[in-house]
Enzyme design. Structure first.
Site, PDB file in Angstrom:
ATOM      1  N   LEU A 132     -13.175 -44.916  27.305  1.00  0.00           N
ATOM      2  CA  LEU A 132     -14.148 -44.823  26.177  1.00  0.00           C
ATOM      3  C   LEU A 132     -13.506 -44.294  24.653  1.00  0.00           C
ATOM      4  CD1 LEU A 132     -16.894 -43.040  28.246  1.00  0.00           C
ATOM      5  CD2 LEU A 132     -16.525 -45.360  27.832  1.00  0.00           C
TER       6      LEU A 132
ATOM      7  N   ASP B  97     -11.307 -49.899  18.342  1.00  0.00           N
ATOM      8  CA  ASP B  97     -11.679 -48.496  18.840  1.00  0.00           C
ATOM      9  C   ASP B  97     -12.110 -47.629  17.499  1.00  0.00           C
ATOM     10  OD1 ASP B  97     -10.826 -49.685  21.236  1.00  0.00           O
ATOM     11  OD2 ASP B  97      -9.306 -48.035  21.727  1.00  0.00           O
TER      12      ASP B  97
HETATM   13  C1  GLA Z   1      -7.860 -50.303  24.207  1.00  0.00           C
HETATM   14  C2  GLA Z   1      -7.313 -50.818  22.649  1.00  0.00           C
HETATM   15  C3  GLA Z   1      -8.153 -51.581  21.886  1.00  0.00           C
HETATM   16  C4  GLA Z   1      -8.372 -52.939  22.675  1.00  0.00           C
HETATM   17  C5  GLA Z   1      -8.785 -52.600  24.256  1.00  0.00           C
HETATM   18  C6  GLA Z   1      -9.015 -53.944  25.137  1.00  0.00           C
HETATM   19  O1  GLA Z   1      -9.237 -49.804  24.054  1.00  0.00           O
HETATM   20  O2  GLA Z   1      -7.037 -49.506  22.118  1.00  0.00           O
HETATM   21  O3  GLA Z   1      -7.560 -51.982  20.811  1.00  0.00           O
HETATM   22  O4  GLA Z   1      -7.419 -53.865  22.493  1.00  0.00           O
HETATM   23  O5  GLA Z   1      -8.088 -51.758  24.713  1.00  0.00           O
HETATM   24  O6  GLA Z   1     -10.191 -54.530  24.237  1.00  0.00           O
END
Ligand code: GLA
Length: 386
Positions: free
Chosen positions: A126, A173
């Site tokens: 998360l 994220d």
């Molecule tokens: C992690 C990374 C994101 C993305 C996801 C997969 O959360 O921090 O940048 O690549 O994995 O979608």
């Protein structure tokens, strides 16, 4: 939110003698569909959530940083002039990394006292780390009146993750964390960084996160490995089609011709990404038409791809998705985030949540020998002063 704020103020005053100058709330994120597409310049569909990091901070007169992780009752201090990643504990890096980004821009920060609290579960996929990084860049931008644009704070927070946490993550994220908007998902083009807020109307359904409680520790090395596999696929295509820069520019026909004959595994990785980018586009159309059923079906397909083609699931994640797949009250489910543990995201009929979770908790715990925790989450605003 208010109780976290009051608690933080109290702990801060007890520890440092007066309440913090500024308190920031910085959320975790979910992603509806579009996984591992961000670092391939594709699209993602994330949103900020109700679980968040809370960061209280006050400037000091010297150049010392005094940090406390209140949830862990741990302290850490360092002089700004001696800034570097810390090896034996993780959490300070999510604050030090962003501070280093200001320095890289030639902006010297003064010393500060800071307390961190968070209800974003750690290792649950998360983005508990992005929440802290974004809280830190956002806080200093405000506190020192630096006036950097939000998108700049997003990029600095992402670089902090690369340089101080060692994960070469995409931009999803940190973007979702800072740019989140209540009751909306963000359709983000990770190439141009253009974005659009789409209303996420769930009428009668809820977003249920089921936490495998498998910490995705394997995740960071495997994450960087996937990144390299994608780069390899692009390189082989590029030898023949020089215009191609990233998997976003590659078609399945190009994979058939230039990648499949060389390496079947790299082909599978690339093919998943190409399909996932297309699936997301279609899923956004579903959402705009209000067709949650169709959207849910695509979430199941994404899970299958992440598990069988991209190789980032694990038996616990597969178990949780399989367990709800034939349940009419669940529109869609899939693993979410980087993978190798963390949560599944499920769109579930509100009145079925109780029965699904209680039954599943017992079965999961007895078969996987791990506890199953769950959160019914809501979509909230991005990083903000409270
Ligand atoms: C992690 C990374 C994101 C993305 C996801 C997969 O959360 O921090 O940048 O690549 O994995 O979608």
């Amino acid at each position: 939110m208010d109780s976290m704020k009051e608690k933080l103020k109290k702990i801060f005053a007890e520890k440092f003698g007066s309440p913090p100058q500024l308190i920031i709330r910085s959320p975790g994120r979910i992603n509806i569909i579009g996984e591992h597409t961000d670092y391939n310049n594709g699209f993602v569909l994330p949103a900020a959530i109700d679980k968040a990091a809370y960061f209280g901070v006050s400037l000091r007169d010297d150049n010392e940083m005094h940090l406390m992780a209140a949830d862990l009752s741990e302290d850490f201090s360092i002089r700004i002039s001696e800034l570097k990643p810390v090896a034996n504990i993780n959490w300070p890096n999510y604050i030090l990394g962003p501070v280093a980004q200001f320095q890289k821009k030639g902006i010297t920060l003064k010393g500060f006292n800071a307390i961190l609290m968070s209800d974003v579960p750690i290792g649950a996929g998360l983005s508990s780390s992005a929440a802290v990084e974004c809280a830190t860049t956002f806080a200093f931008n405000e506190l020192l009146d630096i006036r950097l644009e939000n998108i700049e704070l997003v990029k600095m927070s992402q670089m902090a993750e690369h340089e101080y946490a060692g994960v070469k993550c995409g931009i999803m994220d940190q973007f979702a964390c800072i740019m989140g908007k209540k009751d909306h998902v963000i359709k983000l083009d990770c190439h141009s960084l253009e974005y659009q807020y789409l209303p996420f109307k769930l009428e009668g359904y809820k977003i249920l996160l089921l936490n495998t409680n498998v910490k995705h520790s394997l995740g960071s090395s495997q994450y960087n490995a996937r990144l390299e596999e994608c780069e390899q696929a692009v390189e082989w295509v590029k030898e023949n089609v020089p215009d191609v820069q990233c998997l976003r520019d590659v078609s399945e026909t190009m994979l058939d011709k230039y990648v499949f004959p060389k390496n079947k595994l790299i082909d599978k990785r690339g093919r998943f990404i190409i399909q996932e980018i297309q699936r997301l586009q279609k899923a956004c159309e579903d959402l705009q038409k209000g067709d949650l059923n169709a959207l849910g079906k695509k979430m199941y397909l994404t899970h299958e791809g992440l598990s069988n083609m991209y190789g980032v699931s694990c038996k616990e994640l597969d178990y949780l998705v399989a367990a709800v797949k034939n349940n009419n009250a669940v529109l869609g489910a899939r693993m979410m985030g980087g993978g190798f543990g963390g949560c599944t995201i499920n769109l579930v009929k509100e009145d079925a949540i109780e029965s699904i979770t209680s039954g599943l908790q017992i079965r999961y715990e007895s078969e996987m020998k791990l506890p199953l925790t769950y959160y019914v989450t809501t979509i909230e605003n991005g990083t903000e002063i409270i």
